[in-house]
Write a protein that holds these residues in place. Structure first.
Motif, short mmCIF file in Angstrom:
data_model
loop_
_atom_site.label_atom_id
_atom_site.label_comp_id
_atom_site.label_asym_id
_atom_site.label_seq_id
_atom_site.Cartn_x
_atom_site.Cartn_y
_atom_site.Cartn_z
N SER A 158 -3.05 -0.82 -1.69
CA SER A 158 -1.93 -1.75 -1.75
C SER A 158 -1.92 -2.67 -0.53
N ASN A 159 -2.15 -2.06 0.65
CA ASN A 159 -2.18 -2.84 1.89
C ASN A 159 -3.36 -3.81 1.91
N LYS A 166 -4.87 -5.15 -0.64
CA LYS A 166 -4.61 -6.24 -1.59
C LYS A 166 -3.78 -7.33 -0.93
N LYS A 167 -2.76 -6.89 -0.16
CA LYS A 167 -1.89 -7.87 0.51
C LYS A 167 -2.68 -8.71 1.50
#
Lengths: 426, 140
Positions: free
Chosen positions: B23-24, B26-27
């Motif tokens: 998730s991190n 992707k950001k």
């Protein structure tokens, strides 16, 4: 996919006099679209998805949704109310939907067309599209505009998963106008179609349609404001004409689970609450093997019954919707199909990726900025207190690098600096 | 030329946090303006790698290095090591524990998926010492 960053207007507005600049909305916003600047909340338009969480959480009622005034009915020769089924859950002891529909006629509408009717056509088309098997799985419903906007800013790889079909209220509005043109002989522009909405995002969608060139809805009236007019009118009704033709399934769309109950096919999943939706979508992006056919995602907890423009507690309204839908089912009404083609119900415009996260168009500069963010972040207290006006320490670091904030705005680091100056002086 | 380095510790006792590094990442890739297709490849590889590191490696770390033309993710663990790497690369082969299978893991698609979604995959493993899996994804 090229990002599209044309400006977007939003329905969430701020009453500056009421805003105290606290951190309630700042901390709640799921897309980090709020900053506190000069003691007042400021919405970053590019990041806002109109979910209305800030409206719900504001203790001072400073956040509002800009809906249309009731007086807008005067702009048209013939006015049709399109109530969201959530409206039926706002009343205590409502025995029959027809009370509410007759009430809408009593307060000034010429006709009523239930948004719940629109759901039936959407369900039929969804089943057809799922059977054809051409849609990318998991298919994500398109009924909730906040979910579509969330995908367009945060989950570009899921854009191709969205069901390319209009929302029930849009189907109902199209059908209502069509019927009214036939009935009255007026031209379509003379007919006002007003959605009675529990939802702030729907108001934005009239100005900035999703998947359509123009919205079939003329205006959005907040459910709260219509409720205030309806309540006294309901007590004075002398006659209750049978108006409602919607189904148990159609009314059930007001609550989470309603849409997939109507589909009753395949591996379907319901998810409500914007944070739950975000964590599910993260997982769908990462995990190839989830094996889900259809996702019903509604931004508000419990579904539209908890929309920011409702009057009643969402859980109470949800319970009532279940009861009212059952009562409607018992009427055993003949199903009257909506007079719209599949083409009319299908999106004509693509949903575009709005990348508002990138730091610079030049990749090398973006890399440098990313390094700066990490360096600044390491020096921040990492307690995400929000006192600086950014929702998290990471976000403050990003804001500093983007030029939206100064490092000095961290009150904890400022205190540390003062303490060390004091020590030096001693 | 600047290059960005990210480090994620992967806890060996908790499947349920798997996905946070992905998730991190992707950001970060969105902040850099990397294409959606590359982000998707990176997300799937990162997620599968995290889960492998938890299940088979008993925890470890993921190190990401982003340069102008490529992304290198290196998963390092100090687990039991892989006996037969070519067997581990076969779709459907898995040595996952019952506990992991109950959670839906162990389909034997982890390494094959990482290979499928990356441009290069290198594994080195020493029995009893641990495994290093390196994946490379081109940005353009």
């Amino acid at each position: 996919m090229e990002p599209n960053n044309t400006p977007l207007s939003h329905s969430v507005t701020l009453d500056k006099a009421k805003c105290k600049g606290c951190t309630a909305c700042l901390k709640r916003c799921p897309t980090e679209a709020i900053r506190i600047r000069d003691g007042k909340a400021k919405i970053l338009q590019d990041l806002c998805i109109d979910c209305g969480e800030c409206i719900k959480v504001c203790p001072y009622h400073a956040k509002q949704a800009a809906t249309d005034p009731f007086e807008d009915l005067q702009k048209y020769k013939y006015n049709i109310a399109v109530p969201a089924p959530t409206l039926y859950g706002q009343f205590h002891n409502l025995k029959d939907i027809d009370y509410v529909l007759n009430g809408l006629l009593a307060i000034g509408f010429d006709d009523v067309y239930e948004a719940a009717k629109g759901t039936e056509a959407i369900t039929d088309l969804t089943l057809k599209l799922l059977a054809e098997g051409k849609l990318e799985k998991p298919v994500i419903n398109s009924a909730c505009p906040a979910v579509i906007r969330l995908i367009s800013v945060r989950f570009p790889s899921l854009i191709s998963h969205i069901l390319p079909v209009v929302a029930p209220v849009e189907a109902a509005a199209m059908a209502a106008r069509k019927e009214a043109v036939e009935k009255t002989g007026l031209s379509p522009e003379d007919i006002g179609v007003f959605f009675i909405s529990p939802c702030a995002a729907k108001a934005t969608t009239v100005q900035n349609p999703l998947g359509l060139k123009a919205s079939p809805i003329s205006g959005v009236l907040s459910m709260k404001s219509v409720y205030m007019k309806l309540l006294p009118a309901l007590g004075k009704l002398s006659e209750i004409k049978p108006i409602s033709t919607s189904s148990l399934e159609g009314i059930s769309w007001a609550r989470i689970g309603g849409e997939i109950k109507a589909l009753s096919r395949g591996k379907c999943l319901s998810v409500d609450g914007i944070d739950n939706i975000i964590s599910l979508f993260e997982e769908i992006e990462d995990d190839e093997n989830l094996d889900i056919d259809f996702i019903e995602a509604l931004s508000c907890t419990g579904g539209c019954v908890s929309g920011p423009l409702t009057v009643e507690n969402g859980y109470v309204a949800k319970m009532r919707i279940v009861e009212i839908a059952k009562a409607q089912g018992k009427k055993d009404l003949p199903r009257t199909p909506i007079d719209l083609t599949d083409e009319e119900l299908t999106w004509s415009e693509p949903i575009k990726y709005r990348n508002n996260m990138y730091l610079d168009e030049d990749f090398a500069v973006a890399m440098q900025k990313l390094e700066q963010i990490e360096t600044i972040y390491r020096d921040l207290p990492q307690i995400d207190c929000g006192s600086c006006g950014s929702p998290t320490c990471k976000c403050l670091a990003e804001d500093i690098v983007r030029g939206y904030a100064d490092e000095i705005e961290c009150i904890h680091n400022l205190r540390k600096r003062l303490q060390s100056l004091q020590q030096e002086a001693e | 030329m600047p290059n960005v380095k990210l480090h994620y510790d992967i806890d060996g006792n908790d499947f349920t946090v798997a996905g946070q590094a992905s998730s991190n990442l992707k950001k970060v890739l969105k902040q850099l303006g990397v294409s959606t297709e590359v982000i998707r490849k990176a997300a799937i590889s990162m997620y599968e790698g995290e889960i492998n590191t938890v299940i088979h490696g008993k925890g470890g770390a993921a190190d990401v290095e982003i340069s102008t033309d490529k992304l290198i993710i290196t998963f390092t663990d100090h687990g039991p090591g892989i006996k037969d790497i070519s067997q581990a690369m076969q779709e459907g082969f898995s040595t996952a524990t019952d506990e992991a299978r109950e959670l839906g893991f162990g389909a034997g698609m982890g390494l094959p998926n990482m290979k499928k979604y990356s441009d290069a995959l290198n594994i080195s493993s020493v029995l009893g010492e641990g495994t290093t899996v390196e994946i490379i994804i081109h940005l353009t």
